[in-house]
Design an enzyme around this catalytic site. Sequence first.
Site, PDB file in Angstrom:
ATOM      1  N   THR A  14       1.165  -1.221  -0.544  1.00 51.38           N
ATOM      2  CA  THR A  14       0.042  -0.094  -0.227  1.00 51.38           C
ATOM      3  C   THR A  14       0.925   2.090   0.248  1.00 51.38           C
ATOM      4  O   THR A  14       0.176   2.062  -1.337  1.00 51.38           O
ATOM      5  CB  THR A  14      -1.307  -0.136   1.841  1.00 51.38           C
ATOM      6  OG1 THR A  14      -1.982  -1.177   1.402  1.00 51.38           O
ATOM      7  CG2 THR A  14      -1.819   1.336   1.146  1.00 51.38           C
ATOM      8  N   ARG A  21       1.396   7.027  -6.532  1.00 51.20           N
ATOM      9  CA  ARG A  21       0.233   7.664  -6.890  1.00 51.20           C
ATOM     10  C   ARG A  21       1.142   9.662  -6.738  1.00 51.20           C
ATOM     11  O   ARG A  21       0.106  10.432  -7.441  1.00 51.20           O
ATOM     12  CB  ARG A  21      -0.644   7.998  -6.197  1.00 51.20           C
ATOM     13  CG  ARG A  21      -1.547   6.505  -6.830  1.00 51.20           C
ATOM     14  CD  ARG A  21      -2.749   6.322  -6.563  1.00 51.20           C
ATOM     15  NE  ARG A  21      -3.172   5.508  -4.589  1.00 51.20           N
ATOM     16  CZ  ARG A  21      -2.989   4.846  -4.398  1.00 51.20           C
ATOM     17  NH1 ARG A  21      -2.907   3.384  -4.787  1.00 51.20           N
ATOM     18  NH2 ARG A  21      -3.022   4.968  -3.048  1.00 51.20           N
ATOM     19  N   SER A  38       2.561  -8.976  -2.384  1.00 55.32           N
ATOM     20  CA  SER A  38       0.908  -8.713  -2.018  1.00 55.32           C
ATOM     21  C   SER A  38       0.186  -9.498  -2.506  1.00 55.32           C
ATOM     22  O   SER A  38      -0.178 -10.159  -3.676  1.00 55.32           O
ATOM     23  CB  SER A  38       0.560  -7.522  -3.212  1.00 55.32           C
ATOM     24  OG  SER A  38      -0.737  -7.016  -2.714  1.00 55.32           O
ATOM     25  N   CYS A  42      -5.394 -13.227   4.225  1.00 55.47           N
ATOM     26  CA  CYS A  42      -6.440 -13.324   5.198  1.00 55.47           C
ATOM     27  C   CYS A  42      -7.460 -14.559   4.226  1.00 55.47           C
ATOM     28  O   CYS A  42      -8.204 -15.314   4.979  1.00 55.47           O
ATOM     29  CB  CYS A  42      -7.457 -12.812   5.877  1.00 55.47           C
ATOM     30  SG  CYS A  42      -7.040 -11.048   6.587  1.00 55.47           S
ATOM     31  N   PRO A 276      14.324   9.570  12.230  1.00 56.63           N
ATOM     32  CA  PRO A 276      13.365  10.462  11.510  1.00 56.63           C
ATOM     33  C   PRO A 276      13.086   9.702  10.086  1.00 56.63           C
ATOM     34  O   PRO A 276      11.695   9.683   9.418  1.00 56.63           O
ATOM     35  CB  PRO A 276      13.886  11.407  10.632  1.00 56.63           C
ATOM     36  CG  PRO A 276      15.069  11.992  12.938  1.00 56.63           C
ATOM     37  CD  PRO A 276      15.142  10.232  12.983  1.00 56.63           C
ATOM     38  N   ILE A 278      13.002   6.685   8.754  1.00 55.91           N
ATOM     39  CA  ILE A 278      12.834   5.678   8.816  1.00 55.91           C
ATOM     40  C   ILE A 278      11.376   5.393   9.663  1.00 55.91           C
ATOM     41  O   ILE A 278      10.688   5.951  10.370  1.00 55.91           O
ATOM     42  CB  ILE A 278      13.690   4.480   9.237  1.00 55.91           C
ATOM     43  CG1 ILE A 278      14.909   4.421   9.429  1.00 55.91           C
ATOM     44  CG2 ILE A 278      13.167   2.972   9.753  1.00 55.91           C
ATOM     45  CD1 ILE A 278      15.575   3.576  10.161  1.00 55.91           C
ATOM     46  N   TYR A 279      10.227   4.643   8.901  1.00 60.60           N
ATOM     47  CA  TYR A 279       9.053   4.874   9.281  1.00 60.60           C
ATOM     48  C   TYR A 279       9.148   3.392   9.486  1.00 60.60           C
ATOM     49  O   TYR A 279       9.442   1.959   9.166  1.00 60.60           O
ATOM     50  CB  TYR A 279       8.736   4.675   7.425  1.00 60.60           C
ATOM     51  CG  TYR A 279       8.689   6.506   7.907  1.00 60.60           C
ATOM     52  CD1 TYR A 279       7.551   7.686   8.293  1.00 60.60           C
ATOM     53  CD2 TYR A 279       9.444   7.239   7.039  1.00 60.60           C
ATOM     54  CE1 TYR A 279       7.086   8.876   8.456  1.00 60.60           C
ATOM     55  CE2 TYR A 279       9.657   8.478   6.591  1.00 60.60           C
ATOM     56  CZ  TYR A 279       8.564   9.417   7.392  1.00 60.60           C
ATOM     57  OH  TYR A 279       8.624  10.379   7.613  1.00 60.60           O
ATOM     58  N   ALA A 280       8.007   3.002   9.742  1.00 61.35           N
ATOM     59  CA  ALA A 280       6.704   1.443  10.120  1.00 61.35           C
ATOM     60  C   ALA A 280       5.596   1.218  10.349  1.00 61.35           C
ATOM     61  O   ALA A 280       4.787   2.414  10.907  1.00 61.35           O
ATOM     62  CB  ALA A 280       7.667   1.000  11.158  1.00 61.35           C
ATOM     63  N   ASP A 283       1.465  -5.264  10.968  1.00 68.59           N
ATOM     64  CA  ASP A 283       2.229  -6.186  11.941  1.00 68.59           C
ATOM     65  C   ASP A 283       2.861  -6.139  13.575  1.00 68.59           C
ATOM     66  O   ASP A 283       2.554  -6.271  14.343  1.00 68.59           O
ATOM     67  CB  ASP A 283       1.755  -7.366  11.873  1.00 68.59           C
ATOM     68  CG  ASP A 283       0.776  -7.699  11.433  1.00 68.59           C
ATOM     69  OD1 ASP A 283      -0.402  -7.023  10.929  1.00 68.59           O
ATOM     70  OD2 ASP A 283      -0.006  -9.077  10.650  1.00 68.59           O
TER      71      ASP A 283
END
Length: 570
Positions: A14, A21, A38, A42, A276, A278-280, A283
């Site tokens: 995502t 985009r 991807s 579930c 700063p 690095i994003y996470a 789960d």
Amino acid sequence: MKVVIIGGVAGGATAAARLRRLDEEAEIIILERTGYVSYANCGLPYFVGGVITDRDELTLQTPEGFRRRFGIDVRVGHEALEINPAEHTVEVRSLADGSTYTESYDKLILSPGARPVMPGLPGEDDPRVFTLRTVEDTFRIRDYLDTHPVRRAVVVGGGFIGLEAAENLLHAGVATTLLQKGNQVLPPLDADMAAEVHAYLRGCGVELRLGAHVTGFVPDGEGLSVTLEGGEAVPADLVLLGIGVMPESELARSAGLALGVKGTIAVDEHMRTSCPDIYAVGDAVEVRHFVSGAKSHIALAGPANKQGRIAADHICGIPSTFTGSQGTSVIKLFDMTAASTGLNEKTARAAGVDYSKAVTYSASHATYYPGAHNMTVKTLYDPATGRILGAQIVGFDGVDKRMDVLAAAIRAGLTAADLTELDLAYAPPYGSAKDPVNMAGYVIENLRAGRVEQHHWDEVAGLPADGSVVLLDVRTPGEVRRQGLLRPDAVNIPLDELRNRLGELDPAKKIYVNCFSGLRSYLACRILSQHGYRCSNLAGGWRFWSYNATDRAHDAAPTHLCGIPTGQGK
């Protein structure tokens, strides 16, 4: 700008698509350890059971598809080994040939997900012991079923994956035992709501064993013996471990990033870690529970998708924020549906949140239209304000619809009074003029206004048996004959006879009233209280009490409400 994303599936994929985009010029690389970037995580149990038959249906987007549509460099079979925040680099290994290389980044997004909990028991590395987390896991289980004479399976763990696996193994014609260490399945539910699920699972052919502490797996001829505390052994040709998941946070830990509860990766409202750049997401991260504000680990696909989008937004200068997760979830169990949102009693107590609760029993649609089934609705609310704190529903048709309404109500901060005012879609095939959501609001408002007092199923056994109180059952004599009384000292006066038989009741004694579902007993309490009697209504009625106090079968006949082809799973 160069963005490297470690991990695909919900959060990482995502984030990658959103980044493209927003920024056509960015260089975007996804490193995915498995062979699939991807996929429908579930949906994996349903391939095991043959409900989904085409392997390609599990893949939502291929690496080639990502390249063509988004211009994103997707590298499956590539494992991130180490992050060097100071150098802005990632050490990567190609699983195809074992070679390693260094990849640089301007921004890094961690979406490593979670891994199955392995209990460290003797024999868990046996090839007949499986976990179910990736597409590869699913194919291994399905291939094993297709190539081996599997007659008996044991599923260890009664969470989402364990329950869905048990159902699908039965659909595949395999007699299945589910072993749960605790006293209930489905931890998002309270134990009293899970009790109805237990009865239904057993009616559908699952051999459910609660309080079963597994100690190991021992080869036994062509199969295995699953050993339990106390020495008992359960035979199996296949074992599936569904004990739970834990965050994949080792990369973050070794890189020196701050960690949160249960080993999760700590992030701010923009999904930034303590570094700063690095994003996470997904789960592996710590979230704030939307209702209680408590730091939590909630591993669900919906929040992961939102977090991926928010991280991408922030990288591109859009100040999006993640406001918390309320853990809204739903599960199909044969033809039953169980759903929850917000706080349950366990999480409310743990967070120190004051709450009251109401249990209602409502039809999925107008009862005169064929096919209506009742659902049990448990709603937690703030006794001071009436604000809705959480909800749980167990039933058949229409459970998901009502849970979505209640989830939206919690997000909007609505009260029970607001629930009574909701203008919901009604036609006989779909609902009732008084929707189950409206009914929950009406009951809570009656409780808060003092129009009725209630007691709960677990208080029945402790009511005085010395004659100082009256237990009044207002069901019909036929119902009492079929179902029995709560206690031998209970008195049966049918609701429709109550006004003419008030003289049989002592006005000096408090009266504890029950019926089948709680509706007629509420009406009885309104009659009694207006004639000067002190009265309390049994929340959820005899039906709710009986699932918890006895080990009775479910109301619905499994022949038409389990969906198992005749002769399978037995």
